[in-house]
Scaffold this motif. Structure first.
Motif, PDB file in Angstrom:
ATOM      1  N   VAL A 141      37.632   3.116  45.056  1.00  0.00           N
ATOM      2  CA  VAL A 141      37.378   1.772  45.281  1.00  0.00           C
ATOM      3  C   VAL A 141      38.804   1.111  45.690  1.00  0.00           C
ATOM      4  CG1 VAL A 141      36.621  -0.780  44.439  1.00  0.00           C
ATOM      5  CG2 VAL A 141      35.394   1.338  43.935  1.00  0.00           C
ATOM      6  N   GLY A 142      39.001   0.359  46.706  1.00  0.00           N
ATOM      7  CA  GLY A 142      40.146  -0.171  47.288  1.00  0.00           C
ATOM      8  C   GLY A 142      41.155   0.837  47.248  1.00  0.00           C
ATOM      9  N   SER A 143      42.418   0.499  46.666  1.00  0.00           N
ATOM     10  CA  SER A 143      43.402   1.320  46.863  1.00  0.00           C
ATOM     11  C   SER A 143      43.267   2.585  46.173  1.00  0.00           C
ATOM     12  CB  SER A 143      44.610   0.705  46.498  1.00  0.00           C
ATOM     13  OG  SER A 143      44.803   0.655  45.255  1.00  0.00           O
ATOM     14  N   GLY A 144      42.519   2.488  45.106  1.00  0.00           N
ATOM     15  CA  GLY A 144      42.279   3.452  43.998  1.00  0.00           C
ATOM     16  C   GLY A 144      43.185   3.761  43.033  1.00  0.00           C
ATOM     17  N   ASN A 145      44.422   3.049  43.221  1.00  0.00           N
ATOM     18  CA  ASN A 145      45.465   3.490  42.336  1.00  0.00           C
ATOM     19  C   ASN A 145      45.559   2.592  41.017  1.00  0.00           C
ATOM     20  OD1 ASN A 145      46.804   4.953  44.148  1.00  0.00           O
ATOM     21  ND2 ASN A 145      47.562   3.348  45.478  1.00  0.00           N
ATOM     22  N   GLN A 146      44.436   1.606  40.977  1.00  0.00           N
ATOM     23  CA  GLN A 146      44.373   0.783  39.972  1.00  0.00           C
ATOM     24  C   GLN A 146      43.608   1.586  38.843  1.00  0.00           C
ATOM     25  OE1 GLN A 146      42.352   0.935  42.559  1.00  0.00           O
ATOM     26  NE2 GLN A 146      40.274   0.156  42.128  1.00  0.00           N
ATOM     27  N   SER A 147      44.268   1.350  37.460  1.00  0.00           N
ATOM     28  CA  SER A 147      43.603   1.783  36.147  1.00  0.00           C
ATOM     29  C   SER A 147      42.231   1.424  36.136  1.00  0.00           C
ATOM     30  CB  SER A 147      44.600   1.220  34.962  1.00  0.00           C
ATOM     31  OG  SER A 147      45.778   1.574  35.212  1.00  0.00           O
ATOM     32  N   MET A 148      41.503   2.527  35.446  1.00  0.00           N
ATOM     33  CA  MET A 148      40.227   2.350  35.187  1.00  0.00           C
ATOM     34  C   MET A 148      39.727   2.651  33.858  1.00  0.00           C
ATOM     35  SD  MET A 148      36.831   4.151  37.246  1.00  0.00           S
ATOM     36  CE  MET A 148      35.328   4.297  36.306  1.00  0.00           C
ATOM     37  N   PRO A 149      39.595   1.848  32.902  1.00  0.00           N
ATOM     38  CA  PRO A 149      39.242   2.043  31.455  1.00  0.00           C
ATOM     39  C   PRO A 149      37.797   2.388  31.456  1.00  0.00           C
ATOM     40  CG  PRO A 149      40.168  -0.130  31.827  1.00  0.00           C
ATOM     41  CD  PRO A 149      39.806   0.512  33.216  1.00  0.00           C
ATOM     42  N   PRO A 178      40.710   7.694  25.397  1.00  0.00           N
ATOM     43  CA  PRO A 178      42.246   7.758  25.180  1.00  0.00           C
ATOM     44  C   PRO A 178      42.746   8.037  26.515  1.00  0.00           C
ATOM     45  CG  PRO A 178      41.115   9.691  24.151  1.00  0.00           C
ATOM     46  CD  PRO A 178      39.929   8.846  24.488  1.00  0.00           C
ATOM     47  N   GLN A 179      42.113   8.846  27.418  1.00  0.00           N
ATOM     48  CA  GLN A 179      42.795   9.192  28.653  1.00  0.00           C
ATOM     49  C   GLN A 179      42.840   8.093  29.753  1.00  0.00           C
ATOM     50  OE1 GLN A 179      40.931  11.836  31.473  1.00  0.00           O
ATOM     51  NE2 GLN A 179      42.768  12.779  31.998  1.00  0.00           N
ATOM     52  N   ILE A 180      44.028   7.594  30.324  1.00  0.00           N
ATOM     53  CA  ILE A 180      44.027   6.481  31.216  1.00  0.00           C
ATOM     54  C   ILE A 180      44.126   7.240  32.498  1.00  0.00           C
ATOM     55  CG2 ILE A 180      45.620   4.805  32.075  1.00  0.00           C
ATOM     56  CD1 ILE A 180      46.720   4.250  29.206  1.00  0.00           C
ATOM     57  N   ILE A 181      43.126   6.757  33.363  1.00  0.00           N
ATOM     58  CA  ILE A 181      43.100   7.329  34.575  1.00  0.00           C
ATOM     59  C   ILE A 181      43.057   6.440  35.707  1.00  0.00           C
ATOM     60  CG2 ILE A 181      41.810   9.506  33.949  1.00  0.00           C
ATOM     61  CD1 ILE A 181      39.404   7.986  34.793  1.00  0.00           C
ATOM     62  N   THR A 182      43.127   6.450  36.899  1.00  0.00           N
ATOM     63  CA  THR A 182      43.154   5.724  38.056  1.00  0.00           C
ATOM     64  C   THR A 182      41.713   5.896  38.351  1.00  0.00           C
ATOM     65  OG1 THR A 182      43.819   7.246  39.830  1.00  0.00           O
ATOM     66  CG2 THR A 182      45.618   5.898  38.651  1.00  0.00           C
ATOM     67  N   ASN A 183      41.289   4.899  39.191  1.00  0.00           N
ATOM     68  CA  ASN A 183      39.969   4.888  40.102  1.00  0.00           C
ATOM     69  C   ASN A 183      39.762   5.903  40.897  1.00  0.00           C
ATOM     70  OD1 ASN A 183      38.246   4.003  42.479  1.00  0.00           O
ATOM     71  ND2 ASN A 183      37.522   2.999  40.814  1.00  0.00           N
ATOM     72  N   ARG A 184      41.062   6.292  41.534  1.00  0.00           N
ATOM     73  CA  ARG A 184      40.887   7.727  42.549  1.00  0.00           C
ATOM     74  C   ARG A 184      40.839   8.999  41.869  1.00  0.00           C
ATOM     75  NH1 ARG A 184      42.294   8.050  47.553  1.00  0.00           N
ATOM     76  NH2 ARG A 184      43.748   6.118  47.542  1.00  0.00           N
ATOM     77  N   GLU A 185      41.327   9.047  40.654  1.00  0.00           N
ATOM     78  CA  GLU A 185      41.229  10.267  39.487  1.00  0.00           C
ATOM     79  C   GLU A 185      39.695  10.297  39.324  1.00  0.00           C
ATOM     80  OE1 GLU A 185      45.606  10.854  37.856  1.00  0.00           O
ATOM     81  OE2 GLU A 185      44.339   9.206  36.956  1.00  0.00           O
ATOM     82  N   THR A 226      44.468   1.080  25.693  1.00  0.00           N
ATOM     83  CA  THR A 226      44.197   2.225  25.012  1.00  0.00           C
ATOM     84  C   THR A 226      43.298   2.030  23.663  1.00  0.00           C
ATOM     85  OG1 THR A 226      46.272   1.726  23.829  1.00  0.00           O
ATOM     86  CG2 THR A 226      46.368   3.106  25.837  1.00  0.00           C
ATOM     87  N   PRO A 227      42.536   3.349  22.964  1.00  0.00           N
ATOM     88  CA  PRO A 227      41.890   2.837  22.132  1.00  0.00           C
ATOM     89  C   PRO A 227      42.826   3.404  20.635  1.00  0.00           C
ATOM     90  CG  PRO A 227      41.734   5.086  22.696  1.00  0.00           C
ATOM     91  CD  PRO A 227      42.555   4.568  23.468  1.00  0.00           C
TER      92      PRO A 227
END
Length: 260
Positions: A141-149, A178-185, A226-227
């Motif tokens: 979605v969008g750039s895909g670089n944004q974080s996605m909780p 616990p894993q922080i990922i981007t929307n692209r990931e 983060t949790p």
């Protein structure tokens, strides 16, 4: 007669998360009473609840009620925004007032707010993404670089039960993996799980057109969460990373022909 562990009252217990939570609680030996707009088995309407209050056997109260902010079929009007506010604030208020007026106070009150994207086959984002990804039109979605909780449905249910049963859980618990990922990931992992490409992006302007820019920011900007409290109080995630969660979806989706 109350269940061995007492009764858990769940406001909004008929939705995606609420249904999963109620089922898990019953499996553990609790009696569960869902407060809903519509009557049904093991349910009570909000109007009846306001008159009757909490059962004497209530050991915990959970507030899950709330209008889906990202409902694509609802326009982002002032009326809809008021519904979103009322569905969250008022229902939590009703539950809190019921606790206040109860002669036997429950041990725990848990209110849901700030949960990440909940991933599960029966609802939430995954159900909306299955078809476009399976057809080969999935992507970031969008750039895909944004974080996605995000969090798996089994873990958000597990966190609620953790909060109910562990006395050391006090204050805010972020309902995220616990894993922080981007929307692209996320898109890449989901595409691999479905054995489909994941490179067709949904442009920011299209998101804003569909959802309105104000709520579209939820998808296009994201945030890092983060949790910390969950981990500090001893919760062990069943699906700590997106790869394990996506693989589980793949097994469920391909085992059910209605999604193919």
């Amino acid at each position: 007669m109350a269940g061995q562990l007492g009764t858990v009252v769940v406001g909004g217990g008929t939705g995606f998360i609420g249904t999963a939570l109620c089922n898990s609680l019953r499996h553990r030996g609790y009696d569960v009473l869902a407060v809903s707009r519509k009557p049904g088995p093991y349910r009570i309407t909000w109007s009846d609840f306001s008159n009757k209050g909490l059962p004497d056997s209530t050991t915990a109260v959970v507030s899950l009620a709330g209008q889906n902010v990202l409902d694509p079929v609802r326009r982002w009007t002032e009326g809809f925004k008021q519904n979103v506010w009322a569905s969250r604030v008022n229902t939590t208020k009703y539950l809190a007032e019921a606790i206040q007026h109860s002669s036997t106070k429950p041990k725990v009150f848990v209110s849901a707010s700030g949960v990440g994207v909940v991933l599960g086959r029966q609802g939430g984002m995954v159900q909306q993404l299955i078809l476009p990804f399976y057809m080969g039109f999935g992507g970031p979605v969008g750039s895909g670089n944004q974080s996605m909780p995000w969090i798996h449905i089994q873990d958000i249910v597990g966190l609620f039960i953790h909060a109910i049963e562990k006395e050391n859980v006090i204050g805010i618990v972020n309902g995220v993996a616990p894993q922080i990922i981007t929307n692209r990931e996320f898109a890449t992992a989901f595409g691999k799980a479905l054995r489909r490409p994941s490179f067709v992006p949904l442009p920011t302007f299209a998101v804003n057109l569909l959802f309105n820019e104000e709520r579209g920011k939820i998808m296009t900007e994201g945030q890092k969460v983060t949790p910390k409290k969950a981990l500090e109080t001893g919760y062990s995630f069943k699906y700590p990373n997106i790869t394990s969660a996506a693989k589980e979806f793949s097994k469920l989706i391909y085992a059910d022909e209605q999604y193919i």
